[in-house]
Design an enzyme around this catalytic site. Structure first.
Site, PDB file in Angstrom:
ATOM      1  N   GLU A  77       0.684  -0.957  -0.127  1.00  0.00           N
ATOM      2  CA  GLU A  77      -0.013   0.162  -0.123  1.00  0.00           C
ATOM      3  C   GLU A  77       0.975   1.428   0.037  1.00  0.00           C
ATOM      4  OE1 GLU A  77      -2.801   0.105   3.278  1.00  0.00           O
ATOM      5  OE2 GLU A  77      -3.492   2.220   2.630  1.00  0.00           O
ATOM      6  N   ARG A 113       5.049 -12.838   9.678  1.00  0.00           N
ATOM      7  CA  ARG A 113       5.589 -11.594   9.327  1.00  0.00           C
ATOM      8  C   ARG A 113       7.260 -11.633  10.192  1.00  0.00           C
ATOM      9  NH1 ARG A 113       2.088  -7.865   9.380  1.00  0.00           N
ATOM     10  NH2 ARG A 113       3.495  -5.968   9.815  1.00  0.00           N
ATOM     11  N   LYS A 134       4.324   0.866   9.343  1.00  0.00           N
ATOM     12  CA  LYS A 134       4.514   2.250   8.861  1.00  0.00           C
ATOM     13  C   LYS A 134       3.705   3.485   9.644  1.00  0.00           C
ATOM     14  CE  LYS A 134       2.941   0.178   4.857  1.00  0.00           C
ATOM     15  NZ  LYS A 134       2.459  -0.057   3.570  1.00  0.00           N
TER      16      LYS A 134
HETATM   17  P1  ATP Z   1       2.555  -2.013   8.055  1.00  0.00           P
HETATM   18  O1  ATP Z   1       1.603  -2.941   8.937  1.00  0.00           O
HETATM   19  O2  ATP Z   1       4.158  -2.220   8.452  1.00  0.00           O
HETATM   20  O3  ATP Z   1       2.078  -0.902   7.523  1.00  0.00           O
HETATM   21  P2  ATP Z   1       1.486  -3.588   5.958  1.00  0.00           P
HETATM   22  O4  ATP Z   1       1.293  -4.905   5.972  1.00  0.00           O
HETATM   23  O5  ATP Z   1       0.321  -2.766   6.134  1.00  0.00           O
HETATM   24  O6  ATP Z   1       2.613  -3.372   6.901  1.00  0.00           O
HETATM   25  P3  ATP Z   1       1.599  -3.349   3.085  1.00  0.00           P
HETATM   26  O7  ATP Z   1       2.247  -2.226   2.184  1.00  0.00           O
HETATM   27  O8  ATP Z   1       0.272  -3.631   3.082  1.00  0.00           O
HETATM   28  O9  ATP Z   1       2.136  -3.108   4.563  1.00  0.00           O
HETATM   29  O10 ATP Z   1       2.450  -4.505   2.789  1.00  0.00           O
HETATM   30  C1  ATP Z   1       2.794  -5.044   1.517  1.00  0.00           C
HETATM   31  C2  ATP Z   1       3.328  -6.540   1.639  1.00  0.00           C
HETATM   32  O11 ATP Z   1       4.446  -6.476   2.461  1.00  0.00           O
HETATM   33  C3  ATP Z   1       2.123  -7.357   2.038  1.00  0.00           C
HETATM   34  O12 ATP Z   1       1.905  -8.516   1.521  1.00  0.00           O
HETATM   35  C4  ATP Z   1       2.510  -7.534   3.676  1.00  0.00           C
HETATM   36  O13 ATP Z   1       1.780  -8.880   4.240  1.00  0.00           O
HETATM   37  C5  ATP Z   1       4.070  -7.613   3.559  1.00  0.00           C
HETATM   38  N1  ATP Z   1       4.703  -7.080   4.773  1.00  0.00           N
HETATM   39  C6  ATP Z   1       4.412  -6.096   5.585  1.00  0.00           C
HETATM   40  N2  ATP Z   1       5.156  -6.218   6.754  1.00  0.00           N
HETATM   41  C7  ATP Z   1       5.808  -7.396   6.987  1.00  0.00           C
HETATM   42  C8  ATP Z   1       6.699  -7.949   7.743  1.00  0.00           C
HETATM   43  N3  ATP Z   1       6.814  -7.239   8.857  1.00  0.00           N
HETATM   44  N4  ATP Z   1       7.126  -8.905   7.556  1.00  0.00           N
HETATM   45  C9  ATP Z   1       6.857  -9.681   5.971  1.00  0.00           C
HETATM   46  N5  ATP Z   1       5.958  -9.240   5.443  1.00  0.00           N
HETATM   47  C10 ATP Z   1       5.278  -8.057   5.492  1.00  0.00           C
HETATM   48 MG    MG Z   2      -1.482  -2.417   5.067  1.00  0.00          MG
END
Ligand code: ATP
Ligand code: MG
Length: 552
Positions: free
Chosen positions: A33, A257, A267
């Site tokens: 995102e 994760r 984020k």
């Molecule tokens: P955050 O919670 O940090 O905002 P998010 O999951 O909302 O992270 P996205 O931009 O939606 O962030 O994530 C893009 C991809 O990266 C998704 O497939 C998500 O599952 C993966 N991802 C995000 N954080 C991690 C992590 N700590 N370890 C492994 N994969 C991750």
């Molecule tokens: Mg997200």
């Protein structure tokens, strides 16, 4: 001994699918995102998605999951692309969930036409109140029995902007008593009068994550849609939409994760650090963002190796930050150029060395001769590290002290004869004599010394700013501590040295160069540096000092 590495569970799934002829080749996707910069957790997901496709001859799409107009921005899109490429990966297609808004809208109409979606006027509080609990079924909204025609009409009006934010939603009509709470008539469209970074003001209704994600996967023929464990309960809904719409059957698989010690990973939290000025931007070298690590001097290979080493787990765990630093040192030890820099200078004067003479001495650029060598100027006056001299030496002190002998790296052996102090008792100069026959590489002096010290020739030294970075947090798991995670910031996470001296070859350092400042750690040029103001960032210390300190 080389041992065949066993497959991780995702590789097993892919191999089974390929062997069964389920797909001719696999397609994965990385779906960020664009609401912030990528962090080290994302690199885990990137390595996994791109790595799987590469291993099995498939391809990977980059898809921006941009269904929330409020938090998203083009700056983030650009940074995400830069970071993925820097890590060493290239996507086959660059897609945006927002490109599918028309298609998703059509999917919603299909559901309404099948009697599987309805417009609900309930407020979010009313919806929550009727949702039930994990042990109690929910109750139907009064709007659940609307006719298809009525729903089509209202949904059309929602799209046309007839209603205000929150006034109506479109919900899937599944089962208000379902054991999976997410299946109790989830919201699939909401009204949001907001400008979108790509579609502008074309839309005022936006699909929810669950309605956009699986269908986007399906539109792209994604075979293996890999996400993190918190999406396990969403899988049922993911499958439901695909099956009701009868579209390409993408499948979702979940892994744990990455969480890392001394780090916050979300984020949302990282944005707070930036907005509230705890760090200097998303790429501050203390940030766990990919751009922060890059600026700090991390190499893409070290991050890829780290992701490979930690493997793919099905259960959440906390990975030690020192493992990442270990992978980094392993890489930098082989690849970083050696250089000399004195961070806390004090003058050393070689009394028996000719005034005004400069000798150029050969010094190796790498850990051995594979990176070639350079010539470094040597003369009567050298800067050495203040901490390398002790007036009254401790036991087993192999550095300088009155009467002691050490080797100046790549140069001669010197013997300390005296020192000068100012009225405050601070050492201002150290006097030595040198042994001309002890020149490095052609030493015939027969003198054995235990210590070797780095130095920089005074007239040739170049002044530099050096930024010593340390962990941003002083506790292992800041997000799980009591109170605000920002209360646990390490006050010494950045120490700036304004008057370091570096060897003259460092004037031509570029942002790509990685250095080992001998005995001091790994460093790289900072992007703020100019030709008359050098700035170096400490990437990592030579040894892991934290694990020792923490245990003491
Ligand atoms: P955050 O919670 O940090 O905002 P998010 O999951 O909302 O992270 P996205 O931009 O939606 O962030 O994530 C893009 C991809 O990266 C998704 O497939 C998500 O599952 C993966 N991802 C995000 N954080 C991690 C992590 N700590 N370890 C492994 N994969 C991750
Ligand atoms: Mg997200």
């Amino acid at each position: 001994m080389s041992e065949e590495k066993s497959l991780n569970f995702l590789e097993e799934i892919v191999e089974t699918d390929l062997n069964a002829g389920k797909y001719s080749s696999i397609i994965t996707r990385f779906p960020p995102e664009p609401n912030g910069y990528l962090h080290i957790g994302h690199s885990k997901s990137i390595c996994l998605n791109f790595g799987l496709a590469a291993k099995y001859g498939g391809s990977t799409n980059l898809r921006f999951d941009d269904t929330n107009p409020v938090t998203e921005d083009t700056e983030y899109v650009e940074s995400i692309k830069e970071d993925i490429q820097w890590l060493g990966f290239q996507w086959s297609n660059e897609f945006y969930a927002s490109d599918y808004f028309d298609q998703l809208y059509a999917f919603a109409l299909q559901l309404i036409n099948k009697g599987l979606a309805y417009v609900d006027d309930s407020t979010s509080e009313e919806i929550a109140a009727l949702k039930g609990t994990p042990t109690e079924p929910g109750k139907d909204s009064v709007n659940r029995s609307r006719t298809i025609e009525e729903n089509l009409q209202l949904f059309q009006e929602m799209k046309e902007g007839k209603y205000k934010d929150g006034e109506k939603v479109l919900r899937a009509k599944i089962d208000m008593a379902h054991t999976n709470m997410l299946m109790r008539d989830p919201i699939i469209y909401r009204i949001k009068h907001a400008h979108h970074h790509r579609t502008g003001d074309k839309w005022c209704i936006y699909p929810m994550y669950d309605f956009a994600h699986g269908q986007s996967d399906s539109i792209e023929n994604i075979t293996h849609s890999i996400c993190t464990l918190e999406f396990i309960p969403h899988r049922e809904l993911y499958d439901w939409f695909i099956s009701q719409l009868n579209i390409f059957p993408s499948h979702q698989y979940e892994f744990a994760r990455l969480n890392m010690t001394y780090t916050v990973m979300s984020k949302r939290k990282l944005l707070q650090l930036v907005n509230e000025g705890f760090v200097n931007g998303w790429d501050d070298p203390r940030m766990p963002t990919i751009s922060g690590f890059r600026r700090k001097g991390f190499t893409p290979a070290s991050i890829r190796n780290f992701c490979e080493r930690i493997g793919v787990a099905k259960r959440e765990n906390l990975i030690d930050l020192s493992l990442l630093e270990f992978c980094l040192r392993e890489d930098l030890n082989l690849t970083a150029k050696r250089a000399m820099a004195v961070l806390d200078p004090v003058k050393l004067i070689i009394d028996n060395y000719e005034d005004g003479k400069t000798e150029y001495l050969k010094s190796e650029n790498g850990p051995d001769d594979t990176l070639g060598h350079r010539e470094i100027p040597f003369g009567k006056e050298l800067w050495i590290e203040r901490e390398d001299f002790m007036e009254e030496p401790a036991k087993k002190w192999f550095r300088l002290a009155p009467g002691a002998m050490v080797r100046m790296k790549s140069a001669y052996i010197v013997k300390c004869t005296s020192f000068e102090k100012d009225e405050k008792g601070e050492i201002t100069a150290i006097h030595c004599t040198y042994f001309p026959e002890s020149k490095s590489g052609q030493d015939t002096s027969g003198i054995a010394v235990k210590g070797t010290m780095h130095w920089v020739s005074v007239p040739h030294a170049v002044k530099a700013e050096v930024r010593l970075y340390d962990r941003l947090f002083r506790v292992e798991n800041p997000a799980s501590e009591e109170g605000d995670f920002k209360d646990y910031i390490n006050p010494e996470s950045l120490v700036v040295i304004h008057n370091a001296y570096v060897e003259p070859s460092l004037v031509s350092a570029t942002l790509q160069d990685r250095y080992q400042f001998i005995r001091k750690g790994y460093f790289c040029l900072d992007k703020d540096a100019t030709s008359n103001h050098l700035i170096f960032n400490r990437t990592v210390t030579l040894k892991d000092t934290w694990s020792k300190e923490m245990k003491a």
